[in-house]
Design a protein around this motif. Sequence first.
Motif, mmCIF file in Angstrom:
data_model
loop_
_atom_site.group_PDB
_atom_site.id
_atom_site.type_symbol
_atom_site.label_atom_id
_atom_site.label_comp_id
_atom_site.label_asym_id
_atom_site.label_seq_id
_atom_site.Cartn_x
_atom_site.Cartn_y
_atom_site.Cartn_z
ATOM 1 N N THR A 50 1.635 -30.714 37.289
ATOM 2 C CA THR A 50 1.935 -30.899 35.889
ATOM 3 C C THR A 50 1.578 -29.641 35.118
ATOM 4 O O THR A 50 0.704 -28.869 35.530
ATOM 5 C CB THR A 50 1.198 -32.119 35.302
ATOM 6 O OG1 THR A 50 1.585 -32.299 33.939
ATOM 7 C CG2 THR A 50 -0.310 -31.941 35.373
ATOM 8 N N SER A 52 1.140 -28.203 30.913
ATOM 9 C CA SER A 52 1.050 -28.586 29.505
ATOM 10 C C SER A 52 2.199 -27.990 28.711
ATOM 11 O O SER A 52 2.926 -27.123 29.195
ATOM 12 C CB SER A 52 -0.276 -28.104 28.922
ATOM 13 O OG SER A 52 -0.348 -26.684 28.984
ATOM 14 N N TYR A 59 -2.049 -28.378 36.717
ATOM 15 C CA TYR A 59 -2.897 -29.174 37.609
ATOM 16 C C TYR A 59 -2.056 -29.590 38.799
ATOM 17 O O TYR A 59 -0.868 -29.906 38.648
ATOM 18 C CB TYR A 59 -3.448 -30.393 36.879
ATOM 19 C CG TYR A 59 -4.478 -31.155 37.672
ATOM 20 C CD1 TYR A 59 -4.147 -32.348 38.307
ATOM 21 C CD2 TYR A 59 -5.768 -30.674 37.800
ATOM 22 C CE1 TYR A 59 -5.078 -33.040 39.049
ATOM 23 C CE2 TYR A 59 -6.720 -31.359 38.543
ATOM 24 C CZ TYR A 59 -6.365 -32.541 39.152
ATOM 25 O OH TYR A 59 -7.294 -33.223 39.888
ATOM 26 N N ARG A 99 6.973 -35.601 29.221
ATOM 27 C CA ARG A 99 6.116 -36.481 28.443
ATOM 28 C C ARG A 99 5.983 -35.959 27.024
ATOM 29 O O ARG A 99 5.529 -34.833 26.815
ATOM 30 C CB ARG A 99 4.731 -36.587 29.079
ATOM 31 C CG ARG A 99 3.844 -37.561 28.336
ATOM 32 C CD ARG A 99 2.433 -37.579 28.820
ATOM 33 N NE ARG A 99 1.704 -38.664 28.161
ATOM 34 C CZ ARG A 99 0.433 -38.630 27.868
ATOM 35 N NH1 ARG A 99 -0.290 -37.549 28.175
ATOM 36 N NH2 ARG A 99 -0.147 -39.647 27.273
ATOM 37 N N ALA A 103 0.409 -33.475 26.230
ATOM 38 C CA ALA A 103 -0.772 -33.552 27.092
ATOM 39 C C ALA A 103 -0.332 -33.885 28.513
ATOM 40 O O ALA A 103 0.287 -34.910 28.758
ATOM 41 C CB ALA A 103 -1.728 -34.612 26.579
ATOM 42 N N SER A 104 -0.646 -33.011 29.428
ATOM 43 C CA SER A 104 -0.234 -33.247 30.806
ATOM 44 C C SER A 104 -1.110 -34.318 31.446
ATOM 45 O O SER A 104 -2.275 -34.500 31.084
ATOM 46 C CB SER A 104 -0.301 -31.953 31.608
ATOM 47 O OG SER A 104 -1.560 -31.338 31.476
ATOM 48 N N THR A 105 -0.537 -35.032 32.386
ATOM 49 C CA THR A 105 -1.232 -36.110 33.063
ATOM 50 C C THR A 105 -0.659 -36.288 34.451
ATOM 51 O O THR A 105 0.503 -35.984 34.695
ATOM 52 C CB THR A 105 -1.121 -37.427 32.269
ATOM 53 O OG1 THR A 105 -1.740 -38.485 33.008
ATOM 54 C CG2 THR A 105 0.327 -37.792 32.008
ATOM 55 N N ILE A 106 -1.486 -36.811 35.354
ATOM 56 C CA ILE A 106 -1.008 -37.078 36.712
ATOM 57 C C ILE A 106 -0.414 -38.481 36.806
ATOM 58 O O ILE A 106 0.136 -38.842 37.840
ATOM 59 C CB ILE A 106 -2.143 -36.918 37.739
ATOM 60 C CG1 ILE A 106 -3.197 -38.018 37.563
ATOM 61 C CG2 ILE A 106 -2.789 -35.546 37.625
ATOM 62 C CD1 ILE A 106 -4.224 -38.025 38.681
ATOM 63 N N ASN A 107 -0.524 -39.265 35.751
ATOM 64 C CA ASN A 107 -0.050 -40.643 35.743
ATOM 65 C C ASN A 107 1.435 -40.687 35.401
ATOM 66 O O ASN A 107 1.832 -40.473 34.260
ATOM 67 C CB ASN A 107 -0.845 -41.458 34.727
ATOM 68 C CG ASN A 107 -0.491 -42.938 34.762
ATOM 69 O OD1 ASN A 107 0.499 -43.341 35.353
ATOM 70 N ND2 ASN A 107 -1.307 -43.743 34.125
ATOM 71 N N LEU A 110 3.080 -42.556 32.365
ATOM 72 C CA LEU A 110 2.940 -42.051 30.996
ATOM 73 C C LEU A 110 4.031 -41.040 30.630
ATOM 74 O O LEU A 110 4.047 -40.534 29.523
ATOM 75 C CB LEU A 110 1.565 -41.416 30.808
ATOM 76 C CG LEU A 110 0.387 -42.370 30.971
ATOM 77 C CD1 LEU A 110 -0.930 -41.635 30.749
ATOM 78 C CD2 LEU A 110 0.499 -43.560 30.032
ATOM 79 N N TYR A 111 4.942 -40.777 31.572
ATOM 80 C CA TYR A 111 6.048 -39.876 31.280
ATOM 81 C C TYR A 111 7.218 -40.661 30.703
ATOM 82 O O TYR A 111 7.475 -41.799 31.106
ATOM 83 C CB TYR A 111 6.461 -39.102 32.527
ATOM 84 C CG TYR A 111 5.472 -38.021 32.874
ATOM 85 C CD1 TYR A 111 4.280 -38.318 33.533
ATOM 86 C CD2 TYR A 111 5.703 -36.694 32.518
ATOM 87 C CE1 TYR A 111 3.356 -37.326 33.829
ATOM 88 C CE2 TYR A 111 4.793 -35.692 32.818
ATOM 89 C CZ TYR A 111 3.618 -36.019 33.475
ATOM 90 O OH TYR A 111 2.705 -35.032 33.758
#
Length: 124
Positions: A50, A52, A59, A99, A103-107, A110-111
């Motif tokens: 991911t 930002s 990450y 997303r 804010a980047s996320t591995i989940n 949430l995209y």
Amino acid sequence: QVQLVESGGGQVQTGDSLRLSCAASGRTVSSYAMGWFRQAPGKEREFVATISWSGGSTYYADSVKGRFTISRDKFKNTVYLQMNSLKPEDTAVYYCAARRGGASTINGDLYDFWGQGTQVTVSS
């Protein structure tokens, strides 16, 4: 609405490299966090990388750390995944996701937007 189109997949040998592209259209994704996920046959979708909205934060999944690099070109509205030292276990359909909010996320849940995927096959 954002449309995402992945490209660059293919069939390669162990140790080879590929660069996946994810072109966004419909609106600019410069303020969106972007991610790459993959799904192998019979397995759950898994997080790969991911980045930002600014590109300043990245990450990676442990399985690809040091081999894959995520980057983005805001002028081209495109995100890339450079994949080096490919292994057979990297074989999967690779999906790009966007997303809102930056804010980047591995989940993956949430995209907000997803592409159709591109197949990567690595043979030994």
